[in-house]
Write a protein that holds these residues in place. Structure first.
Motif, mmCIF file in Angstrom:
data_model
loop_
_atom_site.group_PDB
_atom_site.id
_atom_site.type_symbol
_atom_site.label_atom_id
_atom_site.label_comp_id
_atom_site.label_asym_id
_atom_site.label_seq_id
_atom_site.Cartn_x
_atom_site.Cartn_y
_atom_site.Cartn_z
ATOM 1 N N UNK A 135 -33.035 15.414 14.125
ATOM 2 C CA UNK A 135 -31.949 16.390 14.035
ATOM 3 C C UNK A 135 -30.804 16.057 14.979
ATOM 4 N N UNK A 136 -31.112 15.464 16.140
ATOM 5 C CA UNK A 136 -30.041 15.074 17.059
ATOM 6 C C UNK A 136 -29.157 14.000 16.435
ATOM 7 N N UNK A 137 -29.759 13.059 15.733
ATOM 8 C CA UNK A 137 -28.986 12.019 15.051
ATOM 9 C C UNK A 137 -28.122 12.638 13.944
ATOM 10 N N UNK A 159 -23.015 13.767 11.269
ATOM 11 C CA UNK A 159 -22.441 14.497 10.139
ATOM 12 C C UNK A 159 -21.451 15.547 10.638
ATOM 13 N N UNK A 160 -20.554 16.014 9.767
ATOM 14 C CA UNK A 160 -19.533 16.991 10.195
ATOM 15 C C UNK A 160 -20.147 18.318 10.639
ATOM 16 N N UNK A 161 -19.535 18.884 11.690
ATOM 17 C CA UNK A 161 -19.962 20.198 12.157
ATOM 18 C C UNK A 161 -19.442 21.291 11.230
ATOM 19 N N UNK A 162 -18.173 21.198 10.877
ATOM 20 C CA UNK A 162 -17.564 22.191 9.988
ATOM 21 C C UNK A 162 -16.318 21.580 9.366
ATOM 22 N N UNK A 163 -15.907 22.173 8.265
ATOM 23 C CA UNK A 163 -14.681 21.757 7.590
ATOM 24 C C UNK A 163 -13.713 22.926 7.477
ATOM 25 N N UNK A 172 -22.755 25.179 23.770
ATOM 26 C CA UNK A 172 -21.798 24.538 22.867
ATOM 27 C C UNK A 172 -21.808 25.201 21.503
ATOM 28 N N UNK A 173 -23.003 25.494 20.987
ATOM 29 C CA UNK A 173 -23.104 26.138 19.682
ATOM 30 C C UNK A 173 -22.462 27.516 19.699
ATOM 31 N N UNK A 174 -22.637 28.260 20.774
ATOM 32 C CA UNK A 174 -22.027 29.578 20.867
ATOM 33 C C UNK A 174 -20.503 29.474 20.830
ATOM 34 N N UNK A 175 -19.952 28.490 21.562
ATOM 35 C CA UNK A 175 -18.506 28.298 21.536
ATOM 36 C C UNK A 175 -17.998 27.882 20.164
ATOM 37 N N UNK A 205 -15.384 31.634 13.804
ATOM 38 C CA UNK A 205 -15.143 33.013 13.367
ATOM 39 C C UNK A 205 -13.666 33.381 13.531
ATOM 40 N N UNK A 206 -13.079 32.962 14.650
ATOM 41 C CA UNK A 206 -11.654 33.253 14.866
ATOM 42 C C UNK A 206 -10.767 32.492 13.902
ATOM 43 N N UNK A 207 -11.178 31.269 13.552
ATOM 44 C CA UNK A 207 -10.382 30.486 12.607
ATOM 45 C C UNK A 207 -10.526 30.980 11.176
ATOM 46 N N UNK A 208 -11.525 31.821 10.923
ATOM 47 C CA UNK A 208 -11.727 32.332 9.570
ATOM 48 C C UNK A 208 -10.561 33.145 9.054
ATOM 49 N N UNK A 209 -9.732 33.713 9.943
ATOM 50 C CA UNK A 209 -8.547 34.469 9.506
ATOM 51 C C UNK A 209 -7.381 33.572 9.130
ATOM 52 N N UNK A 210 -7.426 32.309 9.549
ATOM 53 C CA UNK A 210 -6.318 31.393 9.300
ATOM 54 C C UNK A 210 -6.638 30.362 8.222
ATOM 55 N N UNK A 211 -7.910 30.047 8.047
ATOM 56 C CA UNK A 211 -8.285 28.998 7.097
ATOM 57 C C UNK A 211 -9.674 29.296 6.561
ATOM 58 N N UNK A 212 -10.023 28.572 5.521
ATOM 59 C CA UNK A 212 -11.363 28.685 4.953
ATOM 60 C C UNK A 212 -12.302 27.755 5.708
ATOM 61 N N UNK A 213 -13.317 28.341 6.324
ATOM 62 C CA UNK A 213 -14.264 27.581 7.147
ATOM 63 C C UNK A 213 -15.489 27.253 6.313
ATOM 64 N N UNK A 214 -15.829 25.968 6.273
ATOM 65 C CA UNK A 214 -17.011 25.503 5.545
ATOM 66 C C UNK A 214 -17.993 24.927 6.563
ATOM 67 N N UNK A 215 -19.075 25.632 6.874
ATOM 68 C CA UNK A 215 -20.045 25.105 7.848
ATOM 69 C C UNK A 215 -20.657 23.805 7.346
ATOM 70 N N UNK A 216 -20.772 22.847 8.260
ATOM 71 C CA UNK A 216 -21.335 21.556 7.904
ATOM 72 C C UNK A 216 -22.823 21.472 8.208
ATOM 73 N N UNK A 217 -23.415 20.374 7.761
ATOM 74 C CA UNK A 217 -24.852 20.182 7.983
ATOM 75 C C UNK A 217 -25.153 20.086 9.471
ATOM 76 N N UNK A 218 -24.257 19.479 10.229
ATOM 77 C CA UNK A 218 -24.496 19.316 11.660
ATOM 78 C C UNK A 218 -24.581 20.659 12.369
ATOM 79 N N UNK A 219 -23.850 21.662 11.894
ATOM 80 C CA UNK A 219 -23.891 22.981 12.524
ATOM 81 C C UNK A 219 -25.287 23.588 12.414
#
Length: 214
Positions: free
Chosen positions: A57-59, A64-68, A149-152, A158-172
Protein backbone atom coordinates in the motif's frame (compact mmCIF):
# COMPACT_ATOMS: atom_id res chain seq x y z
CA UNK A 1 23.08 -24.77 32.97
CA UNK A 2 20.42 -22.60 31.26
CA UNK A 3 19.92 -19.08 32.51
CA UNK A 4 16.85 -18.39 34.63
CA UNK A 5 14.48 -16.00 32.76
CA UNK A 6 13.96 -12.79 34.72
CA UNK A 7 11.89 -9.76 33.79
CA UNK A 8 12.03 -6.26 35.28
CA UNK A 9 8.83 -4.35 35.94
CA UNK A 10 8.73 -1.20 33.77
CA UNK A 11 7.09 0.77 36.61
CA UNK A 12 8.76 -0.27 39.88
CA UNK A 13 11.87 -2.11 38.53
CA UNK A 14 11.12 -5.24 40.57
CA UNK A 15 13.04 -8.21 39.15
CA UNK A 16 10.80 -11.26 38.84
CA UNK A 17 10.89 -14.74 37.40
CA UNK A 18 9.05 -15.35 34.14
CA UNK A 19 6.45 -18.08 34.42
CA UNK A 20 4.63 -19.97 31.65
CA UNK A 21 1.12 -18.67 31.04
CA UNK A 22 -2.05 -20.20 29.62
CA UNK A 23 -3.15 -18.78 26.26
CA UNK A 24 -4.51 -15.22 26.31
CA UNK A 25 -3.46 -14.58 29.89
CA UNK A 26 -1.29 -11.81 31.33
CA UNK A 27 1.40 -11.78 34.01
CA UNK A 28 1.31 -8.86 36.45
CA UNK A 29 3.90 -7.40 38.78
CA UNK A 30 3.75 -8.70 42.36
CA UNK A 31 4.45 -5.23 43.76
CA UNK A 32 2.52 -2.68 41.68
CA UNK A 33 0.20 -4.88 39.60
CA UNK A 34 1.19 -3.51 36.18
CA UNK A 35 0.98 -5.96 33.26
CA UNK A 36 4.42 -7.42 32.46
CA UNK A 37 3.72 -9.63 29.46
CA UNK A 38 1.00 -11.63 27.78
CA UNK A 39 0.82 -15.13 26.42
CA UNK A 40 0.58 -14.46 22.69
CA UNK A 41 0.89 -16.85 19.79
CA UNK A 42 1.89 -16.18 16.19
CA UNK A 43 2.44 -12.47 16.85
CA UNK A 44 5.48 -12.46 14.57
CA UNK A 45 3.48 -14.01 11.73
CA UNK A 46 0.67 -11.48 12.14
CA UNK A 47 3.04 -8.51 12.33
CA UNK A 48 4.92 -9.77 9.26
CA UNK A 49 1.69 -10.18 7.27
CA UNK A 50 0.55 -6.66 8.17
CA UNK A 51 3.99 -5.24 7.33
CA UNK A 52 4.04 -6.90 3.90
CA UNK A 53 0.56 -5.56 3.12
CA UNK A 54 1.61 -2.10 4.33
CA UNK A 55 4.62 -2.11 1.99
CA UNK A 56 2.36 -2.81 -0.99
CA UNK A 57 0.00 0.00 0.00
CA UNK A 58 2.91 2.38 0.62
CA UNK A 59 4.11 1.83 -2.94
CA UNK A 60 0.59 2.34 -4.32
CA UNK A 61 0.03 5.46 -2.23
CA UNK A 62 3.24 7.06 -3.45
CA UNK A 63 2.91 6.24 -7.14
CA UNK A 64 -0.79 6.75 -7.94
CA UNK A 65 -2.70 10.06 -7.79
CA UNK A 66 -4.05 11.21 -4.44
CA UNK A 67 -6.93 13.18 -5.94
CA UNK A 68 -8.02 14.85 -9.15
CA UNK A 69 -9.62 18.25 -9.70
CA UNK A 70 -11.95 19.15 -12.55
CA UNK A 71 -12.38 22.88 -13.21
CA UNK A 72 -14.24 24.06 -16.35
CA UNK A 73 -13.49 20.86 -18.19
CA UNK A 74 -9.81 20.78 -17.22
CA UNK A 75 -8.62 17.81 -15.19
CA UNK A 76 -5.50 17.86 -13.03
CA UNK A 77 -4.18 15.28 -10.58
CA UNK A 78 -1.12 14.90 -8.42
CA UNK A 79 0.77 12.32 -6.40
CA UNK A 80 2.50 12.73 -3.07
CA UNK A 81 5.88 12.88 -4.78
CA UNK A 82 4.48 15.53 -7.11
CA UNK A 83 3.39 17.58 -4.10
CA UNK A 84 6.90 17.31 -2.65
CA UNK A 85 8.42 18.45 -5.94
CA UNK A 86 5.96 21.36 -6.16
CA UNK A 87 6.98 22.55 -2.70
CA UNK A 88 10.63 22.36 -3.71
CA UNK A 89 9.98 24.32 -6.93
CA UNK A 90 8.27 27.03 -4.87
CA UNK A 91 11.43 27.38 -2.72
CA UNK A 92 9.70 25.97 0.36
CA UNK A 93 12.61 23.70 1.14
CA UNK A 94 11.87 23.30 4.85
CA UNK A 95 8.24 22.29 4.26
CA UNK A 96 9.33 20.04 1.40
CA UNK A 97 11.86 18.25 3.62
CA UNK A 98 9.31 17.88 6.43
CA UNK A 99 6.64 16.38 4.17
CA UNK A 100 9.18 14.04 2.58
CA UNK A 101 10.59 12.90 5.93
CA UNK A 102 7.27 12.35 7.70
CA UNK A 103 5.14 10.87 4.91
CA UNK A 104 7.65 9.06 2.69
CA UNK A 105 10.95 8.40 4.44
CA UNK A 106 9.83 7.56 8.00
CA UNK A 107 7.11 5.01 7.02
CA UNK A 108 9.49 3.40 4.52
CA UNK A 109 12.24 3.07 7.16
CA UNK A 110 9.78 1.68 9.70
CA UNK A 111 8.44 -0.98 7.34
CA UNK A 112 11.89 -1.90 6.02
CA UNK A 113 13.25 -2.39 9.52
CA UNK A 114 10.21 -4.46 10.50
CA UNK A 115 10.70 -6.70 7.47
CA UNK A 116 14.44 -6.88 8.21
CA UNK A 117 13.65 -8.12 11.72
CA UNK A 118 10.61 -10.33 11.17
CA UNK A 119 11.26 -12.05 7.85
CA UNK A 120 14.60 -13.66 8.84
CA UNK A 121 13.12 -14.81 12.16
CA UNK A 122 10.21 -16.35 10.30
CA UNK A 123 12.67 -18.16 8.01
CA UNK A 124 14.62 -19.51 10.98
CA UNK A 125 17.72 -17.36 11.34
CA UNK A 126 18.80 -14.12 13.02
CA UNK A 127 19.90 -11.02 11.06
CA UNK A 128 23.21 -9.43 11.95
CA UNK A 129 22.08 -5.98 13.08
CA UNK A 130 18.95 -7.05 14.93
CA UNK A 131 19.42 -4.77 17.96
CA UNK A 132 19.99 -1.71 15.76
CA UNK A 133 16.85 -2.40 13.74
CA UNK A 134 14.88 -2.95 16.95
CA UNK A 135 15.84 0.55 18.14
CA UNK A 136 15.35 2.17 14.74
CA UNK A 137 11.79 0.96 14.12
CA UNK A 138 10.08 2.85 17.00
CA UNK A 139 12.13 5.97 16.21
CA UNK A 140 10.90 5.92 12.62
CA UNK A 141 7.36 5.30 13.85
CA UNK A 142 7.47 8.46 15.97
CA UNK A 143 8.45 10.53 12.93
CA UNK A 144 5.84 8.98 10.66
CA UNK A 145 2.92 11.42 10.40
CA UNK A 146 0.85 9.82 7.67
CA UNK A 147 -2.35 10.29 9.70
CA UNK A 148 -1.67 14.02 10.12
CA UNK A 149 -0.97 14.34 6.40
CA UNK A 150 -4.19 12.52 5.56
CA UNK A 151 -6.18 14.82 7.82
CA UNK A 152 -4.73 17.87 6.08
CA UNK A 153 -5.45 16.42 2.63
CA UNK A 154 -9.06 15.60 3.49
CA UNK A 155 -9.69 19.07 4.94
CA UNK A 156 -8.14 20.69 1.84
CA UNK A 157 -10.22 18.58 -0.53
CA UNK A 158 -13.42 19.43 1.35
CA UNK A 159 -12.66 23.14 1.05
CA UNK A 160 -11.83 22.78 -2.63
CA UNK A 161 -15.16 21.04 -3.22
CA UNK A 162 -16.86 24.47 -3.47
CA UNK A 163 -14.53 25.57 -6.26
CA UNK A 164 -14.00 22.41 -8.30
CA UNK A 165 -15.09 18.83 -8.68
CA UNK A 166 -12.90 16.65 -6.46
CA UNK A 167 -12.26 13.07 -7.56
CA UNK A 168 -10.57 11.00 -4.81
CA UNK A 169 -7.73 8.90 -6.16
CA UNK A 170 -6.63 5.38 -5.33
CA UNK A 171 -3.70 6.71 -3.32
CA UNK A 172 -6.07 8.54 -0.96
CA UNK A 173 -7.81 5.29 -0.02
CA UNK A 174 -4.47 3.52 0.11
CA UNK A 175 -3.18 6.02 2.66
CA UNK A 176 -6.27 5.42 4.79
CA UNK A 177 -5.76 1.66 4.83
CA UNK A 178 -2.01 2.18 5.33
CA UNK A 179 -2.68 4.03 8.59
CA UNK A 180 -4.72 1.07 9.84
CA UNK A 181 -2.03 -1.42 8.80
CA UNK A 182 0.75 0.55 10.50
CA UNK A 183 -1.34 0.54 13.68
CA UNK A 184 -1.94 -3.19 13.30
CA UNK A 185 1.79 -3.85 12.92
CA UNK A 186 2.53 -2.09 16.20
CA UNK A 187 -0.38 -3.77 18.00
CA UNK A 188 0.59 -7.25 16.77
CA UNK A 189 4.30 -6.97 17.51
CA UNK A 190 5.22 -8.65 20.81
CA UNK A 191 8.77 -7.78 21.86
CA UNK A 192 8.95 -10.69 24.31
CA UNK A 193 8.03 -13.31 21.73
CA UNK A 194 10.32 -11.55 19.27
CA UNK A 195 13.41 -11.95 21.47
CA UNK A 196 12.43 -15.50 22.47
CA UNK A 197 12.23 -16.44 18.79
CA UNK A 198 15.57 -14.73 18.13
CA UNK A 199 17.20 -16.66 20.99
CA UNK A 200 15.73 -19.94 19.75
CA UNK A 201 16.92 -19.30 16.18
CA UNK A 202 20.39 -18.33 17.41
CA UNK A 203 20.64 -21.51 19.48
CA UNK A 204 19.51 -23.58 16.49
CA UNK A 205 22.16 -21.94 14.30
CA UNK A 206 24.86 -22.65 16.87
CA UNK A 207 23.78 -26.27 17.19
CA UNK A 208 23.77 -26.75 13.44
CA UNK A 209 27.23 -25.15 13.19
CA UNK A 210 28.57 -27.50 15.88
CA UNK A 211 26.99 -30.49 14.18
CA UNK A 212 28.50 -29.55 10.82
CA UNK A 213 31.97 -29.25 12.39
CA UNK A 214 31.68 -32.67 13.94
Amino acid sequence: MPAVPFIACPECDLLQLETPLPPRRSACCHRCGVALYRSTRHSIDRALAFALAAVVLLVIANTLPIAGLEVRGLHTETTLWGAVQALYDQDRVAVCALVFATTLLAPAIELCTMLYMLLPLRLGYVPRHLSLAFRLAPLAHEWGLVDVFMLGVVVSLIKLGNLATVVPGIALWSFGVLILLLTAVGASFDAREFWLRAAANRAAQQNSAIASVR
